[in-house]
Design a protein around this motif. Sequence first.
Motif, short mmCIF file in Angstrom:
data_model
loop_
_atom_site.label_atom_id
_atom_site.label_comp_id
_atom_site.label_asym_id
_atom_site.label_seq_id
_atom_site.Cartn_x
_atom_site.Cartn_y
_atom_site.Cartn_z
N MET A 18 0.90 -1.16 0.20
CA MET A 18 -0.13 0.00 0.12
C MET A 18 0.70 1.37 0.18
SD MET A 18 -3.04 -0.59 -0.40
CE MET A 18 -3.81 1.03 0.11
N VAL A 19 1.82 1.34 1.06
CA VAL A 19 2.84 2.24 0.84
C VAL A 19 3.61 2.86 -0.44
CG1 VAL A 19 4.85 3.28 1.97
CG2 VAL A 19 2.86 2.26 3.39
N ASP A 20 3.97 1.55 -1.03
CA ASP A 20 4.23 1.32 -2.41
C ASP A 20 3.42 2.31 -3.41
OD1 ASP A 20 6.83 0.64 -1.95
OD2 ASP A 20 6.34 -1.53 -2.45
N TYR A 21 2.25 1.87 -3.33
CA TYR A 21 1.17 2.57 -4.11
C TYR A 21 0.98 4.06 -3.92
CZ TYR A 21 -1.02 -1.99 -5.13
OH TYR A 21 -1.53 -3.18 -5.28
N ALA A 22 1.04 4.54 -2.44
CA ALA A 22 1.19 5.91 -2.18
C ALA A 22 2.31 6.56 -2.52
CB ALA A 22 1.10 5.85 -0.66
#
Length: 401
Positions: A128-132
């Motif tokens: 999710m943080v990679d997406y962000a």
Amino acid sequence: MSDPELPLLSTGELLRGIVDEVTEIRARDYAVMQKIAELNRRGAAAELGYKNLQDVLRHAVRWDKNTAKRWVEQAALLSSEITPTGSEVAARLPIAAAAAAEGAVSIDHVAVVAEAMKTLPAEREGQMVDYARQFAPAAVRVLGKRLIYGLFQNDPEPRDPQAESAGNRLSLRQSKTGDWKLAATMDAVTGAKFATLLDPLAKPRPTTVEGPDPRSLDERQGDALAELVDLTLRADQLPEHGGEPVTLTLTIPYQDLAEQTGHAVLDNGERIPVEEVRQLACSAGIIPMVLGSKSQPLDVGRRSRLFTAGIRRALVARDHGCAFPGCSRPPKHCDAHHIHHWADGGDTRIDNGVLLCRHHHTLIHRSGWEVRMEQGVPVFYPPAWLDPLRTPRRNLLHTAA
């Protein structure tokens, strides 16, 4: 007063400066959240005679209620806690906290990641943080929902009888003036068919010397419905969309179709149970999505500049919509773009094509963004002002699940 040096900077330098300064702002926001967390840990609200820390911040920095609440909540997620016994407990979102400390994500990104992590297992926080780090909060929210669906799609879903489709209904009445008024409710499949038929007919007319099409969306759709009625009366004339007769495309693994399990996905992302797919297959031709099959000419080389209907179907099966990172536009809103331009000698074939919505198609032609085919999928490289390393990106919105 403006900076006299700004006019001396190139456009790329100005944009790079904005990116760097926003990164610094986000890092400072993280530092502020750490201070808020410390105030919360030491019980500052009670010490100062306030009901809670939100009220303290509302007076201290003139935030409104919702803003103050959001900052306190995010501070708690990104900061370690001290237990009554004096032990330190790590932050609930440690990976998001590290990204926020770098200035790589904003407080809005953190809120979206936190919402998704209420459902996702802890090991998915990094994803999710990679997406962000790559996308805006709205796109990250969609990615999170699709990731959740992909992880739990085989779980039994509770069914609310009241939420079941009411089926197809149409109210058609003629008024005293002679006009007809209609209101309709359609199930998911019927509605998708209707929208697919209507969409190419409801496009704005090309701009002329008189200016752009003045009709509103409702007026265009009304005229499209009238034209659709005329087309129905002329059964041999059907509208075309994307270079082929209007087609409702459902994508499903063959094994799922044969074993009557899983679901198919329409162009607009709507999921259709396999039993409905099999019913549709009884009254519709099945076009195999096998690249290079004799039934579909997937490589027309230099013989044609325009992508054939068969190649477009294959692009839809691969890209599922606009392939530009973060774009959710469905296939019906997309053009087929030559990665190696046809005018420069590029062939018209599946591995030289990519689906792009009109906005991103124009962007690719006019900006520093580049698209390349790598391992059979389109990969995008941002301009240097956005990312000096030009880190490759893909559109995860269509593939997150």
